[in-house]
Design an enzyme around this catalytic site. Structure first.
Site, mmCIF file in Angstrom:
data_model
loop_
_atom_site.group_PDB
_atom_site.id
_atom_site.type_symbol
_atom_site.label_atom_id
_atom_site.label_comp_id
_atom_site.label_asym_id
_atom_site.label_seq_id
_atom_site.Cartn_x
_atom_site.Cartn_y
_atom_site.Cartn_z
ATOM 1 C CB CYS A 125 -0.909 0.142 1.156
ATOM 2 S SG CYS A 125 -1.858 -1.462 1.313
ATOM 3 C CG HIS A 265 -2.917 3.435 2.520
ATOM 4 N ND1 HIS A 265 -3.465 2.970 1.208
ATOM 5 C CD2 HIS A 265 -3.158 2.361 3.292
ATOM 6 C CE1 HIS A 265 -3.829 2.004 1.333
ATOM 7 N NE2 HIS A 265 -3.566 1.136 2.506
ATOM 8 C CG ASN A 295 -6.591 -0.925 1.363
ATOM 9 O OD1 ASN A 295 -5.853 -0.599 0.424
ATOM 10 N ND2 ASN A 295 -6.061 -1.473 2.429
HETATM 11 N N1 ACO Z 1 -18.083 -8.302 10.179
HETATM 12 C C1 ACO Z 1 -18.647 -8.384 11.505
HETATM 13 N N2 ACO Z 1 -17.757 -8.912 12.173
HETATM 14 C C2 ACO Z 1 -16.507 -8.952 11.895
HETATM 15 C C3 ACO Z 1 -16.059 -8.496 10.764
HETATM 16 C C4 ACO Z 1 -16.823 -8.392 9.766
HETATM 17 N N3 ACO Z 1 -16.761 -8.165 8.481
HETATM 18 N N4 ACO Z 1 -14.596 -8.845 10.709
HETATM 19 C C5 ACO Z 1 -14.359 -9.153 11.771
HETATM 20 N N5 ACO Z 1 -15.304 -9.124 12.680
HETATM 21 C C6 ACO Z 1 -15.350 -9.351 14.051
HETATM 22 C C7 ACO Z 1 -14.255 -10.437 14.478
HETATM 23 O O1 ACO Z 1 -14.311 -11.728 14.286
HETATM 24 C C8 ACO Z 1 -14.089 -10.134 16.024
HETATM 25 O O2 ACO Z 1 -15.005 -10.655 16.764
HETATM 26 P P1 ACO Z 1 -14.710 -11.534 18.193
HETATM 27 O O3 ACO Z 1 -14.505 -10.174 19.030
HETATM 28 O O4 ACO Z 1 -15.898 -12.385 18.378
HETATM 29 O O5 ACO Z 1 -13.257 -12.192 18.083
HETATM 30 C C9 ACO Z 1 -14.837 -8.584 16.013
HETATM 31 O O6 ACO Z 1 -15.529 -8.409 14.840
HETATM 32 C C10 ACO Z 1 -13.656 -7.532 16.260
HETATM 33 O O7 ACO Z 1 -12.615 -7.705 15.370
HETATM 34 P P2 ACO Z 1 -11.209 -6.988 15.347
HETATM 35 O O8 ACO Z 1 -10.225 -7.541 14.239
HETATM 36 O O9 ACO Z 1 -10.869 -6.791 16.568
HETATM 37 O O10 ACO Z 1 -11.784 -5.769 14.554
HETATM 38 P P3 ACO Z 1 -11.345 -4.257 14.225
HETATM 39 O O11 ACO Z 1 -12.381 -3.288 14.748
HETATM 40 O O12 ACO Z 1 -9.787 -4.249 14.518
HETATM 41 O O13 ACO Z 1 -11.554 -3.995 12.554
HETATM 42 C C11 ACO Z 1 -10.360 -4.310 10.533
HETATM 43 C C12 ACO Z 1 -11.095 -5.252 11.824
HETATM 44 C C13 ACO Z 1 -11.207 -3.477 9.930
HETATM 45 C C14 ACO Z 1 -9.772 -5.400 9.676
HETATM 46 C C15 ACO Z 1 -9.038 -3.359 11.254
HETATM 47 O O14 ACO Z 1 -8.181 -4.319 12.198
HETATM 48 C C16 ACO Z 1 -8.388 -2.922 10.174
HETATM 49 O O15 ACO Z 1 -8.670 -1.996 9.537
HETATM 50 N N6 ACO Z 1 -7.006 -3.238 10.239
HETATM 51 C C17 ACO Z 1 -6.112 -2.641 9.318
HETATM 52 C C18 ACO Z 1 -6.136 -3.124 8.169
HETATM 53 C C19 ACO Z 1 -5.092 -2.426 6.981
HETATM 54 O O16 ACO Z 1 -5.133 -1.119 7.117
HETATM 55 N N7 ACO Z 1 -4.674 -3.092 6.136
HETATM 56 C C20 ACO Z 1 -3.923 -2.076 5.356
HETATM 57 C C21 ACO Z 1 -2.825 -2.746 4.537
HETATM 58 S S1 ACO Z 1 -3.080 -3.946 3.585
HETATM 59 C C22 ACO Z 1 -1.744 -3.986 2.089
HETATM 60 O O17 ACO Z 1 -1.020 -3.528 2.377
HETATM 61 C C23 ACO Z 1 -2.261 -4.805 0.975
#
Ligand code: ACO
Length: 358
Positions: A125, A265, A295
């Site tokens: 990214c 980003h 993204n």
């Molecule tokens: N819908 C509903 N629930 C979900 C979903 C979904 N789509 N995805 C995860 N959950 C659940 C999980 O299972 C978890 O449940 P649990 O508590 O029962 O285990 C709960 O939601 C919380 O999960 P988290 O992973 O803590 O959720 P978070 O608020 O962190 O959001 C996310 C997840 C959106 C992926 C976030 O962590 C994020 O944006 N991370 C950064 C990703 C990123 O920036 N990537 C960029 C680089 S990619 C590249 O370089 C190619």
């Protein structure tokens, strides 16, 4: 973190003006409601946790190179630069058409840019910001008079559409800009780039490379799709965006107050909001389009930059802070002024944009 300064008033080097830009977004829109129908998630969860409402997905036959070529053509047209005069093409991508050849050669051939060198930057990214900084170096050093810098991704082909933690995030598209040498006071004012390979396993596509070549088993177990430790990446991202941004601004001899627009980003709206708080810059000075595209990895800053230039949200002489992070883990930030304050090119263009919108 190493910081580099480009002194734009030093006339022993050439400055670079950003003279054209373009995007290509596939027509197909996939809304959160459609994803709700395939995995256990809700529109409400996706919007609250990421800010994403929809994303574009490439049609059969659309590829990273085809989107890059289209965005590149639009940028060259707008710059009024003949493709025969183009000297350098840098394509940033994580999702090339093939592992070999470099997708940049397909783009170069597709554009008909027979006099251009072509290369790929693969820093996930972070890619477009890394590629843009690289292109500025070639122009500043006098090595090339111009460059076409493209960020392009077809992430939909590398997403596990049954994994709700990743399939909600990604989209396809391309953005491109043209840089041309100038003696005017503009260009790259300062930048930082960094890498922390201890986090290499936090975001990866495990199979299909030389460590785990594609096999029937690897494909059956979806090892050729994106695997991500979302929480770890989130923590890293919130810390690094503010830190990289701060160091680039210092390298430019500026403070955050002097930055007109931040183009981050587009990975997660909450990451952008956190960066705004840490930088002490109001959110309304951030360019944000994650709602509509998700993204798009190496294309995200390119698309946001091109759209903001197109709409007139960004003025030609504004000081822009471009900042990105990604797999690697990697990061890059650059303070850029597209054109000198007095550029007639921009004044003519902006008058025509404003008049045509009336
Ligand atoms: N819908 C509903 N629930 C979900 C979903 C979904 N789509 N995805 C995860 N959950 C659940 C999980 O299972 C978890 O449940 P649990 O508590 O029962 O285990 C709960 O939601 C919380 O999960 P988290 O992973 O803590 O959720 P978070 O608020 O962190 O959001 C996310 C997840 C959106 C992926 C976030 O962590 C994020 O944006 N991370 C950064 C990703 C990123 O920036 N990537 C960029 C680089 S990619 C590249 O370089 C190619």
């Amino acid at each position: 973190m190493p910081a580099k300064t480009n002194n734009v008033s030093n006339m022993t080097t050439r400055n670079a003006a950003l003279t054209g830009w373009g995007t290509y977004l596939p027509e197909r829109v996939v809304t959160n409601a459609e994803i709700e129908a395939t995995v256990d998630t809700t529109d409400d969860w996706i919007v609250r946790r990421t800010g994403i409402r929809e994303r574009r997905i490439a049609a059969t036959g659309e590829t990273t190179s085809s989107m890059a070529i289209e965005a590149g053509k639009r940028a060259l047209d707008q710059a009024g630069l003949s493709v025969a005069d183009l000297q350098l093409i840098i394509v940033a991508t994580t999702t090339p058409d093939e592992l070999c050849p470099p997708v940049s050669s397909r783009v170069q051939y597709g554009l008909g840019a027979t006099n251009a060198a072509a290369l790929v930057v693969q820093t996930a990214c972070t890619g477009f910001v890394t590629a843009l900084i690289t292109a500025y170096q070639f122009i500043n050093s006098g090595a090339f008079p111009n460059a076409l810098v493209i960020g392009a991704e077809t992430l939909s082909r590398f997403v596990d559409w049954e994994d709700r933690s990743t399939c909600i995030l990604f989209g396809d598209g391309a953005g491109a800009v043209v840089l041309e040498a100038t003696d005017g006071a503009c260009g790259l004012h300062g930048f930082v780039m960094g890498s922390d390979g201890s986090g290499a396993d936090e975001i990866k596509i495990p199979a299909g490379g030389s460590v785990e070549p594609a096999t029937v088993m690897s494909v059956a177990s979806e090892q050729h799709t994106i695997r991500m430790n979302g929480r770890a990446v989130f923590k890293f991202a919130t810390r690094i965006l503010a830190m990289a941004g701060q160091n680039a601004v210092v390298a430019a001899g500026l403070t955050f107050d002097a930055v007109d627009w931040v183009i981050p980003h587009q990975a997660n709206k909450r990451i952008i909001e956190s960066a705004a708080r840490s930088m002490g810059i109001p959110e309304d000075r951030f360019v944000v389009n994650i709602e509509w595209y998700g993204n798009t990895s190496a294309a995200s800053v390119a698309i946001a930059l091109a759209e903001a230039l197109d709409s007139g949200q960004i003025q030609p002489y504004d000081k822009l802070l471009l900042v990105a992070f990604g797999a690697g883990l990697t990061w890059a930030a650059a303070v850029v002024q597209p054109e000198p304050v007095t550029s007639s090119h921009w004044h003519e263009r902006f008058e025509s944009v404003v008049l045509s919108e009336r």
